[in-house]
Design an enzyme around this catalytic site. Sequence first.
Site, PDB file in Angstrom:
ATOM      1  N   GLY A   1      52.708 -24.631  57.763  1.00  0.00           N
ATOM      2  CA  GLY A   1      52.763 -23.193  58.008  1.00  0.00           C
ATOM      3  C   GLY A   1      53.991 -22.573  57.372  1.00  0.00           C
ATOM      4  O   GLY A   1      54.459 -23.002  56.312  1.00  0.00           O
ATOM      5  N   SER A   2      54.549 -21.598  58.045  1.00  0.00           N
ATOM      6  CA  SER A   2      55.625 -20.809  57.435  1.00  0.00           C
ATOM      7  C   SER A   2      56.957 -21.544  57.330  1.00  0.00           C
ATOM      8  O   SER A   2      57.881 -21.035  56.688  1.00  0.00           O
ATOM      9  CB  SER A   2      55.822 -19.505  58.212  1.00  0.00           C
ATOM     10  OG  SER A   2      54.691 -18.670  58.036  1.00  0.00           O
TER      11      SER A   2
END
Length: 485
Positions: free
Chosen positions: A218-219
């Site tokens: 993810g981020s």
Amino acid sequence: MNTPIRRLAVVVMLMFTALLLSTTWIQFVQAEDLRDLPGNRRTLIETYSRDRGAILVDGTAVARSERTDDELGWIRRYDQASRYAHLTGYFSFTYGAGPGLERAANAVLAGTDDSLFYQRVSDLFTGTPPSGASLELTIDPAVQAAAQEALGGRRGAAVALDPRTGAILAMVSSPSYDPNGLSSHQLAAVDRTFAELDEDPDRPLVNRAIGGDLYPPGSTYKLVVAAAALESGDYDPDSELEGGRTYTLPGSSTSLPNFGGAACDPEDRPTLAESVRISCNTSFAWLAGELGADALREQSEEFGFGQELAVPMPVTPSSYPESPDPAQVALTGIGQHEVRVTPLQVAMISAAIANGGSVMTPYVVQTVRDSDLEVIDETDPRELSRAVSPATAEALRDMMVSVVESGSGTAAALPGMSVAGKTGTAEYGTQGAAHGWFTGFAPADDPRIAVAVVVESATDDWSGETGGVVAAPIARAMFEAGAQR
């Protein structure tokens, strides 16, 4: 009459030769393989006839051998069992040495490693019963406890490193298990216990921190993308990026939104620093396309992706996809598509930034001591790679501090201490489930601990549990326990 006798003599000689050759083959060529057969009860009993070395955390044995009155001679005991299960592994008469140090350092613990040759010779002459060496771990018990308690039984993992050395301060995988159930001499009960653990859909035997089915980051992967941008020389923290409410993936009609559908900037031109602070999806998808797959793969590898590591347990290498198309490259910019990581790898990214851009080789065994407590081996810190320049590391640190001070990671903040971090919410599967991530280090101005935490989605349909909501508080507990070391 002589001819039949000569023929018989030749046959007898050939039979004796075949017998000698087969015996020699068994005794010298096949001996080791036959000895190591799982069903060789004599070998198993011989293995259990010695005092296996202890595994120590801060001077306290978390795995030790205890003498018994039965034919096996010794039994393995695990204190604080579930807290250290994925570090120790198990030592079972039925199933052998299980994943963890019991398997990875089996020869040292059993006393058969080459480094213990002189001890074995001394024991032979003095008549001392053979014994194994002890392992002193780098684990900080306070950080380990904080991580396990904060995870609270949720599926996931947490790792903490000393960014200056690579020493592993905590390694927790959840759910855990009790190795004592597998080391028991009640063999029928051992079989039942193993079957229950092996068939459990939550996979408690898997060490999620370093293996199993790897996670999309993810981020948290935006740190790698930002590092690649800064290292290219074409961007600095104030560089403006394309970052509207949505971004149409190249070569497709698919629109990628920001979290909550919000704009990253009133003019749709957020800076790199602002994009990190608020975790802007559209600007990072655009930036990934500008940098290209080769630059992102190279930067990933400089942080440790693709490395065959052993700590000494083997670590599954993290990976960046081989040949992504333009739309997939954009998705890798937000840590999706086929980017896959271990929590250890994500902790290594933060640790490298904390350490001025230098990635230190992770390790969990500090010293090995023989039965006389003499140090026979000690791990020295070793640089694995140079991921980024000190200037890039400093810029990334400042961005990560802003994430915790006023961005998506405020739940990791500690009063009176500057904390650097990055959140992540990683979608997986086809139904919209998402894992929550947090990675970072503290104190930001003099780092003592770098962490990565992943909390697996509680449901098949994402229920709003972002990394900032579920993972950041766990990291905060770990920082609080370890930042003053």
